[in-house]
Scaffold this motif. Structure first.
Motif, mmCIF file in Angstrom:
data_model
loop_
_atom_site.group_PDB
_atom_site.id
_atom_site.type_symbol
_atom_site.label_atom_id
_atom_site.label_comp_id
_atom_site.label_asym_id
_atom_site.label_seq_id
_atom_site.Cartn_x
_atom_site.Cartn_y
_atom_site.Cartn_z
ATOM 1 N N LYS A 92 4.988 -10.224 -3.491
ATOM 2 C CA LYS A 92 5.834 -8.605 -2.911
ATOM 3 C C LYS A 92 5.056 -7.562 -4.297
ATOM 4 O O LYS A 92 5.155 -6.400 -3.860
ATOM 5 C CB LYS A 92 6.840 -9.318 -4.523
ATOM 6 C CG LYS A 92 8.371 -10.250 -3.579
ATOM 7 C CD LYS A 92 9.023 -10.326 -4.052
ATOM 8 C CE LYS A 92 9.989 -11.168 -3.928
ATOM 9 N NZ LYS A 92 10.323 -12.018 -4.893
ATOM 10 N N GLU A 93 3.534 -8.034 -4.350
ATOM 11 C CA GLU A 93 3.043 -6.761 -5.199
ATOM 12 C C GLU A 93 1.470 -6.932 -4.829
ATOM 13 O O GLU A 93 0.782 -7.623 -5.108
ATOM 14 C CB GLU A 93 2.808 -7.146 -6.413
ATOM 15 C CG GLU A 93 4.743 -7.282 -7.091
ATOM 16 C CD GLU A 93 4.820 -7.388 -9.004
ATOM 17 O OE1 GLU A 93 3.767 -7.336 -9.479
ATOM 18 O OE2 GLU A 93 5.981 -7.330 -8.788
ATOM 19 N N PRO A 94 0.822 -6.720 -3.837
ATOM 20 C CA PRO A 94 -0.221 -6.764 -3.048
ATOM 21 C C PRO A 94 -0.941 -5.708 -3.891
ATOM 22 O O PRO A 94 -1.326 -5.130 -5.028
ATOM 23 C CB PRO A 94 -0.293 -5.963 -1.758
ATOM 24 C CG PRO A 94 1.397 -5.931 -1.111
ATOM 25 C CD PRO A 94 2.332 -5.911 -3.088
ATOM 26 N N LEU A 95 -2.315 -7.101 -4.554
ATOM 27 C CA LEU A 95 -3.352 -6.622 -4.767
ATOM 28 C C LEU A 95 -4.026 -5.341 -4.847
ATOM 29 O O LEU A 95 -4.631 -5.443 -3.132
ATOM 30 C CB LEU A 95 -4.282 -8.028 -5.566
ATOM 31 C CG LEU A 95 -5.274 -8.121 -6.110
ATOM 32 C CD1 LEU A 95 -4.387 -8.174 -7.336
ATOM 33 C CD2 LEU A 95 -6.328 -9.217 -5.973
ATOM 34 N N ALA A 96 -4.492 -4.098 -4.972
ATOM 35 C CA ALA A 96 -5.059 -3.518 -4.291
ATOM 36 C C ALA A 96 -6.673 -3.717 -4.292
ATOM 37 O O ALA A 96 -7.383 -4.021 -5.694
ATOM 38 C CB ALA A 96 -5.101 -2.102 -5.175
ATOM 39 N N LEU A 97 -7.641 -3.640 -3.565
ATOM 40 C CA LEU A 97 -9.153 -3.408 -3.775
ATOM 41 C C LEU A 97 -9.058 -2.534 -3.594
ATOM 42 O O LEU A 97 -8.728 -1.551 -2.870
ATOM 43 C CB LEU A 97 -9.867 -4.771 -2.311
ATOM 44 C CG LEU A 97 -8.492 -6.060 -2.066
ATOM 45 C CD1 LEU A 97 -9.785 -6.544 -1.520
ATOM 46 C CD2 LEU A 97 -9.074 -6.644 -3.848
ATOM 47 N N PRO A 98 -10.668 -1.723 -4.060
ATOM 48 C CA PRO A 98 -11.445 -0.668 -3.751
ATOM 49 C C PRO A 98 -11.187 -0.640 -2.607
ATOM 50 O O PRO A 98 -11.685 -1.697 -1.883
ATOM 51 C CB PRO A 98 -12.771 -1.623 -4.780
ATOM 52 C CG PRO A 98 -13.029 -2.443 -5.350
ATOM 53 C CD PRO A 98 -11.720 -2.936 -4.764
ATOM 54 N N GLY A 99 -11.753 0.484 -2.333
ATOM 55 C CA GLY A 99 -11.972 0.726 -0.507
ATOM 56 C C GLY A 99 -10.071 1.373 -0.088
ATOM 57 O O GLY A 99 -10.493 1.331 1.019
ATOM 58 N N GLY A 100 -8.977 0.759 -0.424
ATOM 59 C CA GLY A 100 -8.386 0.995 0.102
ATOM 60 C C GLY A 100 -7.441 -0.048 0.461
ATOM 61 O O GLY A 100 -6.462 -0.210 0.496
#
Lengths: 413, 413
Positions: free
Chosen positions: A359-367
């Motif tokens: 439900k709350e996807p993890l944000a990685l660098p680069g979008g």
């Protein structure tokens, strides 16, 4: 305890995973055959090639099982002799020919896994997963505070760091579907764990103290998990194929002896433990852990930092409980701690928790974002106990996710 | 198929378990060391002592694992040669010195168990147990008609017929108690099952047809179960210590080749199976099974009669599903069928079902009753496929229940 110095290059650097205090055991291959080795500084020592003063039969097969079976006196004698050989410059000439640069070797499975058991024994993980499915009021199952809950896993699934991991097929049932389909897993996950390795066998019930003495050492462990397969299959008899694709361990067995200065107690109890599970002393360890994720062709980013001290039950308590029914334990049995999560979102040990069930996807660098693992992702676990000017490192445990195999022709559409 | 005659005494009797058609494989000890044997009539043939025309290395260790690993061509060649040697009177003089009377040998574990998996795949058993706990409307879990449900068991628990079985200790919680206690099991039970043995290994998904070819043979299996330990521990990750005390198998591996004339199809489906689980032909077997109970010093009485054909999923389907996530299977892996119950009260495969959770104790001759097993009880499983004037017997699988060990002194009151 402070740094024990060695004459081997790299061993005395404060950020070295493998100082003389550590001496972790592995199996290496350098083009001249697989052999038993010990990591020291920037090198691996071919143990069988030096004057170890033990039975050569212990070093005949490229596996630590024979040493493990030989028991604590042999373990202590080997460690003492290696400290002598690698600590005292006087042995340099005799020992140096047995050193091979770590950069030039491949690391293989350090031991043959006899049976594999996985636990569910870190409270924050159990609370997080339980909250997602049953709400925070009913997060912990009624038995959780009494039993180090475990299930038998699949020893044939255990592979060493570096092995690539194929996304599995399995039975999946979408929440709104009436029937399951057979398809590649869509919710493939990691689980950050420690693995404890049984050295000496037992037959019948053992105490927590006896169990602690049976443990030869520890590895990092990634219990790859297919969450969608698990959700459909696990009632009523527990996880089965969802956990059978692969279990990656780090290549170096860090011994209980090396970790001894980092012993700590398990936490205060909300519910008093039954007497058979009470600990006569500190049997958990303070080991900092991290998980890093690198998308295909992308930069690695650390997605979680936690500590083995988050466990509610120690490996000794788990092993004691494992023998409580009279279950025989054997040399080479591997016990996964269960996923180790801290209390904060950045210390969770699985993507299931980090993305809160997707439900709350993890944000990685680069979008980029991650709810679960994508094909091409490489996961790396790292761990170390931090001493005064030195550390007891586990090295790295990595695995890359490969796409699922194409549909076999014997599966008719 | 009719009786194949042998020159060995006893082999042609219609009630003999071991005619020439059978040739089951075991390991025997007669005071001259453990060796690999085949049962024929009233004798066991020392296989390594005759001109078998195969690699002698296959018969070097007292275990059938090497033969199992050698694959179907070797299995067929060995069987054909044994039929020749034991069927044709011309070989009598050469072969007879290798025969040892069955009455003079002890039977040992026929193979080394690599990993052990237990299933839950006979519908009447699942329905009975589900009815007891959830009522007949919700008896089968939602996934039951789609998945041959299984869990990993403990290979170290597997013992051969004759081994005595200690009543286990464990965590028990009475329904009206708030907290558990650690005490000897009070609801110790049997489970009547068949065990399928993996001969040739696999790496990656296999089809049902491929799985069927991997199976070397079958044994009787008693999955001793501590129902009170199980009730408290099994949520959410399945049975663990409740199943780890002992698993008794019969000493003779009856080969898939010997059972071939008795193949039958699994039953009609209420829900169509996913294509990967569909069977290309009959892969279940018609094998009559019974359980007998003898109280200490008392007469044996048969307490259940059922048939392997009651299974909803064949061993081939179970093995195929077991590989579906890419799980590697190895020579010596043992798959328990799950408890086999028929539709009538006298065909139930566990005391849990026979006594309906202890509510309807089973009456034994002499006025005794049983809800669960008592110390001193001896259980015997028997099984045979009935041919025209001969039978393919499994022999007997027995186990006696011993009292729990006294409270260890390290368990403080």
């Amino acid at each position: 305890m402070s740094l024990m110095t060695s004459w081997v290059a790299g061993a005395n650097a404060p950020d070295c995973d493998f100082p003389l205090n550590n001496l972790p055991y592995g199996v290496f291959e350098d083009g001249k055959g697989a052999r038993m080795g010990v990591a020291i500084g920037d090198y691996v020592l071919d143990v069988g090639a030096v004057d170890h003063r033990l039975d050569p039969a212990l070093f005949a097969a490229p596996s630590w099982n024979a040493v493990m079976a030989a028991g604590p006196e042999v373990w202590a004698a080997l460690r003492a002799r290696l400290i002598e050989l690698l600590g005292d410059e006087a042995h340099r000439a005799a020992v140096e020919p047995g050193l091979v640069p770590l950069a030039e070797v491949a690391l293989l499975m350090p031991f043959a896994v006899t049976e594999y058991t996985d636990f569910y024994a870190a409270k924050n993980h159990a609370f997080n997963v339980g909250s997602m499915f049953r709400g925070p009021e009913n997060a912990l199952p009624p038995n959780w505070l009494s039993i180090p809950i475990g299930y038998n896993g699949r020893a044939s699934s255990v592979v060493v760091s570096g092995a690539e991991v194929r996304r599995p097929w399995g039975q999946l049932k979408a929440p709104d579907a009436e029937l399951p389909e057979f398809a590649p897993c869509r919710r493939f996950d990691l689980e950050l764990e420690m693995g404890a390795i049984v050295g000496t066998p037992s037959d019948g019930m053992v105490s927590v103290a006896q169990a602690d003495e049976m443990i030869f050492g520890y590895v990092l462990l990634n219990d790859w998990s297919a969450r969608d397969i698990q959700a459909w299959e696990y009632q009523p008899l527990g996880p089965f194929q969802s956990k059978a694709t692969a279990t990656t361990i780090s290549p170096w067995i860090v011994t209980a002896a090396a970790l001894a200065p980092f012993r700590i107690s398990t936490p205060e109890r909300e519910r008093e433990l039954l007497p058979y599970l009470s600990e006569p002393g500190p049997m958990l360890y303070d080991i900092a852990l991290e998980v890093a994720l690198a998308p295909e062709g992308g930069e690695e980013v650390v997605i979680s930092r936690t500590n083995y001290s988050e466990m509610y039950y120690s490996a000794a308590q788990q092993l004691c409980h494992h023998t409580s029914s009279g279950c025989a334990m054997r040399t080479g049995d591997l016990l996964g701690s269960g996923t180790i999560s801290g209390t904060t979102p950045d210390s969770r040990g699985s993507l299931l928790e980090m993305s809160w069930g997707g439900k709350e996807p993890l944000a990685l660098p680069g979008g980029e974002t991650r709810s679960f693992l994508e094909d091409g992702d490489t996961l790396t676990l790292r761990g170390a106990a931090q001493g005064d000017g030195y550390r007891i490192g586990f090295g790295e445990s990595t695995g890359k996710v490969l796409p699922a195999v194409p549909q076999p022709d014997w599966i008719k559409d």
